[in-house]
Write an enzyme that holds these catalytic residues in place. Structure first.
Site, PDB file in Angstrom:
ATOM      1  N   ASN A  37       0.859  -1.188   0.000  1.00  0.00           N
ATOM      2  CA  ASN A  37       0.000   0.000   0.000  1.00  0.00           C
ATOM      3  C   ASN A  37       0.895   1.237   0.000  1.00  0.00           C
ATOM      4  O   ASN A  37       1.473   1.578   1.024  1.00  0.00           O
ATOM      5  CB  ASN A  37      -0.889  -0.051   1.261  1.00  0.00           C
ATOM      6  CG  ASN A  37      -1.700   1.217   1.459  1.00  0.00           C
ATOM      7  OD1 ASN A  37      -1.819   2.045   0.547  1.00  0.00           O
ATOM      8  ND2 ASN A  37      -2.270   1.374   2.653  1.00  0.00           N
ATOM      9  N   LYS A  49       0.040   4.294  -0.245  1.00  0.00           N
ATOM     10  CA  LYS A  49      -0.602   5.498   0.313  1.00  0.00           C
ATOM     11  C   LYS A  49      -0.333   6.685  -0.617  1.00  0.00           C
ATOM     12  O   LYS A  49      -0.246   6.491  -1.828  1.00  0.00           O
ATOM     13  CB  LYS A  49      -0.108   5.742   1.744  1.00  0.00           C
ATOM     14  CG  LYS A  49      -0.214   4.471   2.593  1.00  0.00           C
ATOM     15  CD  LYS A  49       0.005   4.684   4.042  1.00  0.00           C
ATOM     16  CE  LYS A  49      -0.109   3.342   4.751  1.00  0.00           C
ATOM     17  NZ  LYS A  49      -0.016   3.440   6.185  1.00  0.00           N
ATOM     18  N   HIS A  86      -9.579   1.369   5.316  1.00  0.00           N
ATOM     19  CA  HIS A  86      -8.271   1.515   5.971  1.00  0.00           C
ATOM     20  C   HIS A  86      -8.417   2.485   7.151  1.00  0.00           C
ATOM     21  O   HIS A  86      -9.211   3.425   7.085  1.00  0.00           O
ATOM     22  CB  HIS A  86      -7.252   2.041   4.951  1.00  0.00           C
ATOM     23  CG  HIS A  86      -5.849   2.013   5.466  1.00  0.00           C
ATOM     24  ND1 HIS A  86      -5.364   2.973   6.327  1.00  0.00           N
ATOM     25  CD2 HIS A  86      -4.830   1.143   5.260  1.00  0.00           C
ATOM     26  CE1 HIS A  86      -4.102   2.671   6.634  1.00  0.00           C
ATOM     27  NE2 HIS A  86      -3.756   1.567   5.990  1.00  0.00           N
ATOM     28  N   GLU A  94      -6.745   4.878   8.056  1.00  0.00           N
ATOM     29  CA  GLU A  94      -6.562   6.297   7.695  1.00  0.00           C
ATOM     30  C   GLU A  94      -7.827   6.861   7.063  1.00  0.00           C
ATOM     31  O   GLU A  94      -8.146   8.035   7.242  1.00  0.00           O
ATOM     32  CB  GLU A  94      -5.338   6.441   6.766  1.00  0.00           C
ATOM     33  CG  GLU A  94      -4.039   6.286   7.558  1.00  0.00           C
ATOM     34  CD  GLU A  94      -2.894   5.632   6.795  1.00  0.00           C
ATOM     35  OE1 GLU A  94      -2.914   5.623   5.556  1.00  0.00           O
ATOM     36  OE2 GLU A  94      -1.968   5.116   7.458  1.00  0.00           O
ATOM     37  N   GLU A 118      -5.197  -4.793  10.932  1.00  0.00           N
ATOM     38  CA  GLU A 118      -4.132  -3.804  11.082  1.00  0.00           C
ATOM     39  C   GLU A 118      -4.348  -3.008  12.378  1.00  0.00           C
ATOM     40  O   GLU A 118      -5.108  -2.026  12.374  1.00  0.00           O
ATOM     41  CB  GLU A 118      -4.145  -2.823   9.907  1.00  0.00           C
ATOM     42  CG  GLU A 118      -3.886  -3.459   8.577  1.00  0.00           C
ATOM     43  CD  GLU A 118      -3.335  -2.442   7.581  1.00  0.00           C
ATOM     44  OE1 GLU A 118      -2.221  -2.641   7.107  1.00  0.00           O
ATOM     45  OE2 GLU A 118      -4.005  -1.441   7.325  1.00  0.00           O
ATOM     46  N   GLY A 159       2.630   2.350  10.646  1.00  0.00           N
ATOM     47  CA  GLY A 159       3.551   3.459  10.396  1.00  0.00           C
ATOM     48  C   GLY A 159       4.297   3.920  11.633  1.00  0.00           C
ATOM     49  O   GLY A 159       4.931   4.969  11.631  1.00  0.00           O
ATOM     50  N   SER A 204       3.651  -1.988  10.157  1.00  0.00           N
ATOM     51  CA  SER A 204       5.116  -1.978  10.280  1.00  0.00           C
ATOM     52  C   SER A 204       5.774  -3.317   9.924  1.00  0.00           C
ATOM     53  O   SER A 204       6.772  -3.698  10.527  1.00  0.00           O
ATOM     54  CB  SER A 204       5.531  -1.539  11.693  1.00  0.00           C
ATOM     55  OG  SER A 204       5.057  -0.234  11.957  1.00  0.00           O
TER      56      SER A 204
HETATM   57  P1  PGA Z   1       2.957   0.332   7.470  1.00  0.00           P
HETATM   58  O1  PGA Z   1       1.489   0.558   6.865  1.00  0.00           O
HETATM   59  O2  PGA Z   1       3.468  -0.972   6.943  1.00  0.00           O
HETATM   60  O3  PGA Z   1       3.764   1.501   6.992  1.00  0.00           O
HETATM   61  O4  PGA Z   1       2.808   0.314   8.960  1.00  0.00           O
HETATM   62  C1  PGA Z   1       0.583  -0.503   6.759  1.00  0.00           C
HETATM   63  C2  PGA Z   1      -0.752  -0.006   6.240  1.00  0.00           C
HETATM   64  O5  PGA Z   1      -1.203   1.059   6.661  1.00  0.00           O
HETATM   65  O6  PGA Z   1      -1.406  -0.672   5.412  1.00  0.00           O
END
Ligand code: PGA
Length: 272
Positions: free
Chosen positions: A29, A31, A114, A116, A186, A192, A232
């Protein structure tokens, strides 16, 4: 060789054979990252990559670059998708794209709900469920994201929350339609942040979700829905996380931005 070393050797062999046989879905992803030259560089690096026969690799870029994916991944094993879409077919929905538009460019997957989208853009389970329905009707595989925040994890009341997210997210589809859905667990506190859930935490939560899916939708469907972990994930932790039971793959943000790293994750998940 002492007994500890023998134990380690045996473990390594078991790990290798698990990784060599289990199929994983590996989704990157991006983003809101990368500009055109970086996108082209990534695609040139990955287009001819031989992923092996068992894992599926999916890259999810920002929408403006889908035309490059369509062009450069035409003969590639690597698949791609979109980070979001709207549930309607067409109309006055400024800023949105439809399943048909995503499909026009060869997208096969869509990340939905997601954290976010939920926290920054205030998308609720109802909106997510409508998008899930639209995807299933339009041959796009929805990757439905669920996950608790740190307070919920600490206060130990995250399990009913996860169940609610799944139930509501999948409320507009039924029966065999459920076989098209992918769920990504997640935990928000691990996205992140560099803080990954431990393999034990992942296994415990994934087994809990798996049991719920089997109880709720029947054993056949409950067993087949792929359950990804995200938060992460990187080259250093992916092997241990892959060994956690009921992990069918990964949703990877930061570590998917670099083509070499993304391919290395696949190599690790091929037992290399
Ligand atoms: P990340 O993001 O691997 O940077 O933690 C995962 C995601 O939000 O899908």
């Amino acid at each position: 060789m002492d007994s500890k070393e023998i134990e380690q050797l045996v473990r390594n062999e078991i790990v290798k054979s698990i990784l060599e046989t289990q199929e994983f879905l590996i989704v990157g992803n991006w983003k809101m990252n990368k500009l055109k030259p970086e996108v082209i560089e990534f695609l040139d690096d990955i287009a001819n990559y031989d992923c092996g026969t068992k894992n599926t690799l999916v890259v999810i870029p920002p929408n403006p670059y889908l035309y490059l994916f369509e062009d450069k991944l035409r003969f590639s094993q690597v698949l791609y998708g979109v980070q979001n879409l709207f549930s309607k077919e067409k109309g006055a929905f400024t800023g949105e794209i439809s399943c048909g538009m995503a499909r026009d460019f060869g997208a096969q997957y869509a990340i939905l709900g997601h954290s976010e989208r939920r926290t920054i853009f205030l998308e609720c389970d109802v909106i997510t469920s409508k998008k899930v329905r639209s995807c299933v009707q339009n041959q796009i595989k929805p990757i439905v994201c669920i996950g608790e925040d740190l307070n919920q994890r600490k206060s130990n009341d995250y399990k009913p929350f996860l169940i609610r997210q799944i139930k509501e997210g999948l409320s507009r589809i039924s029966g065999n339609e459920l076989l098209n859905v992918i769920i990504a667990y997640e935990p928000i506190w691990a996205i992140g942040t560099g803080e990954t859930a431990t393999p034990d935490q992942v296994e415990e939560t994934h087994m809990f979700i798996r049991k719920f899916l089997e109880d709720e939708y029947g054993s056949e469907i409950g067993k087949s829905i792929p359950l990804l972990y995200g938060g992460s994930v990187n080259t250093s932790n992916v092997k241990e996380l892959a060994l956690a039971q009921s992990v069918s793959g990964f949703l990877i943000g930061g570590a998917s931005l670099n083509a070499q790293t993304f391919m290395e994750i696949n190599e690790i998940l091929n037992g290399k």
